[in-house]
Design a protein around this motif. Structure first.
Motif, PDB file in Angstrom:
ATOM      1  N   LEU A 176     -64.370  -9.879  29.146  1.00 59.58           N
ATOM      2  CA  LEU A 176     -63.240 -10.043  30.053  1.00 59.58           C
ATOM      3  C   LEU A 176     -63.688 -10.108  31.507  1.00 59.58           C
ATOM      4  CD1 LEU A 176     -60.617  -7.693  28.374  1.00 59.58           C
ATOM      5  CD2 LEU A 176     -60.598 -10.185  28.438  1.00 59.58           C
TER       6      LEU A 176
ATOM      7  N   TYR B 135     -65.055 -13.550  31.957  1.00 58.95           N
ATOM      8  CA  TYR B 135     -63.949 -14.506  31.956  1.00 58.95           C
ATOM      9  C   TYR B 135     -63.154 -14.391  33.243  1.00 58.95           C
ATOM     10  CZ  TYR B 135     -60.040 -17.196  30.068  1.00 58.95           C
ATOM     11  OH  TYR B 135     -59.081 -18.145  29.848  1.00 58.95           O
ATOM     12  N   GLN B 136     -62.953 -13.166  33.699  1.00 60.36           N
ATOM     13  CA  GLN B 136     -62.240 -12.912  34.944  1.00 60.36           C
ATOM     14  C   GLN B 136     -62.999 -13.511  36.119  1.00 60.36           C
ATOM     15  OE1 GLN B 136     -62.323  -8.867  36.761  1.00 60.36           O
ATOM     16  NE2 GLN B 136     -60.152  -8.836  36.281  1.00 60.36           N
TER      17      GLN B 136
ATOM     18  N   ARG C 190     -61.883 -15.968  39.519  1.00 62.04           N
ATOM     19  CA  ARG C 190     -61.587 -15.102  40.654  1.00 62.04           C
ATOM     20  C   ARG C 190     -62.805 -15.011  41.561  1.00 62.04           C
ATOM     21  NH1 ARG C 190     -57.070 -11.642  39.534  1.00 62.04           N
ATOM     22  NH2 ARG C 190     -56.299 -12.003  37.427  1.00 62.04           N
TER      23      ARG C 190
ATOM     24  N   ARG D  97     -64.318  -9.393  41.948  1.00 64.11           N
ATOM     25  CA  ARG D  97     -63.837  -8.512  40.896  1.00 64.11           C
ATOM     26  C   ARG D  97     -63.037  -7.369  41.488  1.00 64.11           C
ATOM     27  NH1 ARG D  97     -69.008  -8.021  36.764  1.00 64.11           N
ATOM     28  NH2 ARG D  97     -69.171 -10.243  36.302  1.00 64.11           N
TER      29      ARG D  97
ATOM     30  N   GLU E 286     -54.798  -8.950  32.593  1.00 62.99           N
ATOM     31  CA  GLU E 286     -54.413 -10.342  32.821  1.00 62.99           C
ATOM     32  C   GLU E 286     -55.434 -11.292  32.201  1.00 62.99           C
ATOM     33  OE1 GLU E 286     -54.137 -10.577  37.023  1.00 62.99           O
ATOM     34  OE2 GLU E 286     -52.153  -9.619  37.130  1.00 62.99           O
ATOM     35  N   SER E 287     -56.701 -10.952  32.331  1.00 65.93           N
ATOM     36  CA  SER E 287     -57.744 -11.789  31.738  1.00 65.93           C
ATOM     37  C   SER E 287     -57.645 -11.808  30.219  1.00 65.93           C
ATOM     38  CB  SER E 287     -59.125 -11.289  32.168  1.00 65.93           C
ATOM     39  OG  SER E 287     -59.332 -11.513  33.538  1.00 65.93           O
TER      40      SER E 287
ATOM     41  N   GLU F 257     -54.899 -14.226  29.338  1.00 62.67           N
ATOM     42  CA  GLU F 257     -55.334 -15.601  29.561  1.00 62.67           C
ATOM     43  C   GLU F 257     -56.350 -16.039  28.501  1.00 62.67           C
ATOM     44  OE1 GLU F 257     -56.824 -15.638  33.498  1.00 62.67           O
ATOM     45  OE2 GLU F 257     -54.869 -15.290  34.437  1.00 62.67           O
TER      46      GLU F 257
END
Length: 210
Positions: free
Chosen positions: A149, A152-153, A157, A160, A172-173, A176
């Motif tokens: 995650l 992926y985040q 973005r 972090r 949220e990640s 998604e």
């Protein structure tokens, strides 16, 4: 007997139970299953014995049928086991006849645990102990999920998040990522609902395994 919450940075499971022998057996199995889900089966034997003694002491010395709660919490390289009940009478291992008075529970705590103790609470008391789980015994599944995650985040973005914002960002990640995986399955002619059902069945089978 139910209830589990996973909090960052600690893993924590809350298991209410009724102080009767049948429930103690179920509680022991639930604790072992929880450690297995956290990727710590090597700690199961020791934890199973201590959970049994902590819960049995409630049956013997507080009263059969009373309500109590087991809390299992991962703290770094230690696993903490706490049993809360509604009695404010603290057990003491310092009396000459403690073995007959307190049973073997406190002696096992002293022999097996890295540390242990008792504390008064607003509604009664808690008897707790901690055992060493050693390096590398943290929840492997949780670690893998966080790594995925965070990666992926990071792809979407610039920076972090930290603290509570990081926790929200990971949630949220996760949403998604799951949505993208469903798009991926649909694009390949698979049924997204079937994939979700299979994933849920796989999760539940592992969660229910003792």
């Amino acid at each position: 007997m139910s209830g589990c919450e996973v909090t960052e940075p600690r893993l924590r499971s809350v298991l209410p139970f009724e102080a009767v022998p049948a429930e103690v057996r179920l509680l022991r199995r639930a604790a072992v299953a929880q450690l297995d889900r956290w990727g710590m089966p090597s700690a199961a034997d020791e934890a199973e014995l201590l959970v049994t003694e902590l819960a049995t002491n409630v049956v013997k010395h507080v009263g059969e049928g009373v309500s109590a709660t087991l809390i299992i919490e991962l703290r770094g390289e230690r696993l903490r086991l706490e049993v809360h009940d509604k009695s404010q009478v603290l057990p003491s291992p310092n009396t000459a006849d403690c073995y007959s008075e307190c049973g073997r529970g406190l002696h096992l705590l002293a022999a097996l645990a890295v540390d242990w103790g008792t504390v008064l609470t607003a509604t009664g008391k808690a008897v707790w102990c901690e055992i060493s789980i050693g390096p590398g015994q943290v929840c492997r599944r949780m670690e893998r999920a966080v790594e995925v995650l965070e990666g992926y985040q990071g792809s979407g973005r610039e920076a972090r998040l930290r603290g509570s914002g990081r926790h929200i960002g990971l949630e949220e990640s996760a949403v998604e990522l799951i949505a993208d995986l469903l798009h991926w399955t649909a694009a390949r002619g698979l049924d997204p609902d079937d994939i979700l059902d299979r994933a849920q069945m796989h999760y539940e089978a592992e969660a229910d395994a003792a």
